[in-house]
Design a protein around this motif. Structure first.
Motif, PDB file in Angstrom:
ATOM      1  N   THR A 121       0.811  -1.229   0.000  1.00 26.74           N
ATOM      2  CA  THR A 121       0.000   0.000   0.000  1.00 26.74           C
ATOM      3  C   THR A 121       0.842   1.277   0.000  1.00 26.74           C
ATOM      4  O   THR A 121       1.895   1.354   0.615  1.00 26.74           O
ATOM      5  CB  THR A 121      -0.941   0.076   1.226  1.00 26.74           C
ATOM      6  OG1 THR A 121      -0.157   0.354   2.390  1.00 26.74           O
ATOM      7  CG2 THR A 121      -1.715  -1.214   1.418  1.00 26.74           C
ATOM      8  N   GLN A 122       0.341   2.245  -0.727  1.00 17.46           N
ATOM      9  CA  GLN A 122       0.942   3.580  -0.699  1.00 17.46           C
ATOM     10  C   GLN A 122      -0.106   4.591  -1.143  1.00 17.46           C
ATOM     11  O   GLN A 122      -0.298   4.827  -2.347  1.00 17.46           O
ATOM     12  CB  GLN A 122       2.200   3.632  -1.598  1.00 17.46           C
ATOM     13  CG  GLN A 122       2.964   4.944  -1.413  1.00 17.46           C
ATOM     14  CD  GLN A 122       4.302   4.937  -2.110  1.00 17.46           C
ATOM     15  OE1 GLN A 122       4.917   3.893  -2.297  1.00 17.46           O
ATOM     16  NE2 GLN A 122       4.762   6.097  -2.524  1.00 17.46           N
ATOM     17  N   GLU A 123      -0.751   5.196  -0.156  1.00 14.85           N
ATOM     18  CA  GLU A 123      -1.887   6.070  -0.454  1.00 14.85           C
ATOM     19  C   GLU A 123      -1.520   7.217  -1.386  1.00 14.85           C
ATOM     20  O   GLU A 123      -2.343   7.658  -2.185  1.00 14.85           O
ATOM     21  CB  GLU A 123      -2.496   6.607   0.846  1.00 14.85           C
ATOM     22  CG  GLU A 123      -3.853   7.252   0.635  1.00 14.85           C
ATOM     23  CD  GLU A 123      -4.685   7.301   1.911  1.00 14.85           C
ATOM     24  OE1 GLU A 123      -5.118   6.234   2.377  1.00 14.85           O
ATOM     25  OE2 GLU A 123      -4.894   8.405   2.444  1.00 14.85           O
ATOM     26  N   GLY A 146      -6.168   9.989  -4.991  1.00 16.73           N
ATOM     27  CA  GLY A 146      -7.286  10.531  -4.235  1.00 16.73           C
ATOM     28  C   GLY A 146      -8.137   9.499  -3.514  1.00 16.73           C
ATOM     29  O   GLY A 146      -8.967   9.850  -2.678  1.00 16.73           O
ATOM     30  N   ARG A 147      -7.933   8.236  -3.858  1.00 13.59           N
ATOM     31  CA  ARG A 147      -8.728   7.206  -3.166  1.00 13.59           C
ATOM     32  C   ARG A 147      -8.007   6.794  -1.885  1.00 13.59           C
ATOM     33  O   ARG A 147      -6.790   6.881  -1.786  1.00 13.59           O
ATOM     34  CB  ARG A 147      -8.930   6.012  -4.107  1.00 13.59           C
ATOM     35  CG  ARG A 147      -9.714   6.412  -5.363  1.00 13.59           C
ATOM     36  CD  ARG A 147      -9.591   5.388  -6.465  1.00 13.59           C
ATOM     37  NE  ARG A 147      -8.217   5.301  -6.971  1.00 13.59           N
ATOM     38  CZ  ARG A 147      -7.866   4.581  -8.041  1.00 13.59           C
ATOM     39  NH1 ARG A 147      -8.793   3.906  -8.697  1.00 13.59           N
ATOM     40  NH2 ARG A 147      -6.622   4.555  -8.436  1.00 13.59           N
ATOM     41  N   SER A 148      -8.757   6.313  -0.914  1.00 11.26           N
ATOM     42  CA  SER A 148      -8.122   5.883   0.333  1.00 11.26           C
ATOM     43  C   SER A 148      -7.491   4.515   0.152  1.00 11.26           C
ATOM     44  O   SER A 148      -7.890   3.734  -0.730  1.00 11.26           O
ATOM     45  CB  SER A 148      -9.156   5.820   1.456  1.00 11.26           C
ATOM     46  OG  SER A 148     -10.028   4.729   1.233  1.00 11.26           O
ATOM     47  N   ARG A 192      -9.923  -2.785  -0.593  1.00 11.78           N
ATOM     48  CA  ARG A 192     -11.232  -3.420  -0.778  1.00 11.78           C
ATOM     49  C   ARG A 192     -11.393  -3.875  -2.240  1.00 11.78           C
ATOM     50  O   ARG A 192     -11.825  -5.004  -2.501  1.00 11.78           O
ATOM     51  CB  ARG A 192     -12.332  -2.426  -0.391  1.00 11.78           C
ATOM     52  CG  ARG A 192     -13.639  -3.092  -0.019  1.00 11.78           C
ATOM     53  CD  ARG A 192     -14.655  -2.093   0.516  1.00 11.78           C
ATOM     54  NE  ARG A 192     -14.447  -1.742   1.897  1.00 11.78           N
ATOM     55  CZ  ARG A 192     -14.301  -0.496   2.358  1.00 11.78           C
ATOM     56  NH1 ARG A 192     -14.323   0.527   1.517  1.00 11.78           N
ATOM     57  NH2 ARG A 192     -14.135  -0.273   3.644  1.00 11.78           N
ATOM     58  N   SER A 193     -10.984  -3.016  -3.174  1.00 19.84           N
ATOM     59  CA  SER A 193     -11.070  -3.364  -4.597  1.00 19.84           C
ATOM     60  C   SER A 193     -10.142  -4.528  -4.934  1.00 19.84           C
ATOM     61  O   SER A 193     -10.494  -5.433  -5.693  1.00 19.84           O
ATOM     62  CB  SER A 193     -10.688  -2.159  -5.466  1.00 19.84           C
ATOM     63  OG  SER A 193     -11.536  -1.073  -5.200  1.00 19.84           O
ATOM     64  N   ALA A 194      -8.946  -4.500  -4.365  1.00 17.82           N
ATOM     65  CA  ALA A 194      -7.976  -5.561  -4.643  1.00 17.82           C
ATOM     66  C   ALA A 194      -8.481  -6.900  -4.112  1.00 17.82           C
ATOM     67  O   ALA A 194      -8.276  -7.950  -4.733  1.00 17.82           O
ATOM     68  CB  ALA A 194      -6.622  -5.210  -4.027  1.00 17.82           C
ATOM     69  N   THR A 241      -2.629   0.178  -7.237  1.00 14.64           N
ATOM     70  CA  THR A 241      -2.982   1.395  -6.495  1.00 14.64           C
ATOM     71  C   THR A 241      -3.340   2.559  -7.409  1.00 14.64           C
ATOM     72  O   THR A 241      -4.219   3.365  -7.103  1.00 14.64           O
ATOM     73  CB  THR A 241      -1.809   1.808  -5.582  1.00 14.64           C
ATOM     74  OG1 THR A 241      -1.452   0.683  -4.771  1.00 14.64           O
ATOM     75  CG2 THR A 241      -2.177   2.973  -4.682  1.00 14.64           C
ATOM     76  N   ALA A 242      -2.632   2.678  -8.534  1.00 10.92           N
ATOM     77  CA  ALA A 242      -2.871   3.800  -9.448  1.00 10.92           C
ATOM     78  C   ALA A 242      -3.790   3.427 -10.608  1.00 10.92           C
ATOM     79  O   ALA A 242      -4.047   4.240 -11.485  1.00 10.92           O
ATOM     80  CB  ALA A 242      -1.528   4.325  -9.967  1.00 10.92           C
TER      81      ALA A 242
END
Lengths: 222, 222
Positions: B12-14, B19-21, B27-29, B192-193
């Protein structure tokens, strides 16, 4: 290992030591009568802090000086430190307590009465309160105003655990901090950047002790 | 909780999530079939990582997805993660093992055969090997050359613990990593992106599975 007895508290930061190693600074501070050392070294890797921590543990244990680790509960456990110091954005005091057990010394940074009261309720053993006089050790503007000895007094009134003042403290201005109710004072630069860290430590210890004698005398008069 | 079964591994790397948490990305992953999530978020405070970690633990436990914490053994314990991932400048694998016990999953970063062999000897359960194709996720020049699937193959020959390839991996280039002997692949940006992190995860899992089927078929032919 009773924070009430801490007069002088050294927070390590090799980047301010003018070419000397943290080990060298700590050795000098021990000669000068330091009571407790906090391994901070925020800029270095966990591995480096762990390795330095093992050396500091040996040095401080031999001298009967307490050793506290900043932020990292895991490093504190790994090097068998006496405890950990957490800030408001580190792991909560309650979590540190759960991980380290009842015997560990857990300190918490507080700059307001509210934070101080909460930290005590959460089980902190002592408070690091500041910045008393502003500081240049962290990335804070040098001219930022400190909370002053007045806030130390307000917090000392509100909690019963010992307080260590931090931020811009030297032998010249430590007196009012102790008089306001702090058990001791914590410094980075005053010892770490000193030409003679042993002498700087001696002067700091002496300033705190003198202030406490005066305070006790006043208390007796009242 | 067997790293041999990890096909797709999200780090993870916000700051890369547009812009998404992180919670939303994870959750999507999970919907897309991710096998393991590593809480990294190096830029944020320990407190923030701890709080996010509690949320991720709930989410991953419900979905039977493994949760690993980067670097911080204390946070891993505090949130009851499945284990920790340490780099070459983090706490040593042996220390992490001592603090977390025999049941914890401990991963270690390695980019050479020597580091890989040492990590296995120290008791690591899996290796994160990279950067396979170079990466833009950390502060590494985008054009820095990766170690390539060849190094994955060399390390897979030298150790018996599972390997997860990391660095510049997407569904398009994951195949050769799995064919070279990696159990799975770890990504930051690719999921993530992504416009659609669920689809990106599905494609990544599928790419790894397809490569493994091909590899197994080749092994059978030999």
């Amino acid at each position: 290992m009773n924070p009430s007895n801490w007069r002088a508290y050294l927070v390590t930061q090799e980047s301010l030591s003018e070419g000397r190693s943290t080990l060298e600074i700590v050795r000098s501070a021990i000669e000068g009568g330091i009571d407790v050392v906090q391994l901070r070294e925020k800029e270095t890797s966990a591995r480096s802090r762990y390795e330095l921590g093992l050396e500091l543990r040996e040095l401080t244990a031999d001298a009967d000086v307490d050793l506290i680790v900043n932020d990292r509960v895991d490093i504190a456990r790994a090097i068998d430190a006496d405890g950990v110091h957490v800030g408001q954005t580190d792991l909560p005091v309650t979590v540190a307590r759960e991980l380290l057990g009842p015997e560990a010394v857990i300190g918490c940074s507080a700059s307001t009465v509210e934070e101080a009261v909460e930290a005590e309720a959460d089980g902190a053993d002592y408070l690091g309160v500041g910045s008393v006089y502003g500081t240049t050790s962290k990335n804070v503007p040098a001219d930022e105003e400190g909370i002053g000895p007045e806030r130390i007094a307000a917090i000392a009134d509100a909690v019963s655990i010992p307080i260590v003042g931090i931020g811009g403290i030297t032998a010249d201005n430590a007196g009012p901090v102790a008089e306001a109710g702090a058990a001791g004072v914590a410094v980075v630069s005053d010892i770490t950047a000193a030409d003679d860290p042993t002498a700087a430590t001696e002067e700091l210890v002496s300033a705190v002790e003198t202030a406490k004698v005066l305070e006790d005398a006043e208390d007796t008069e009242r």
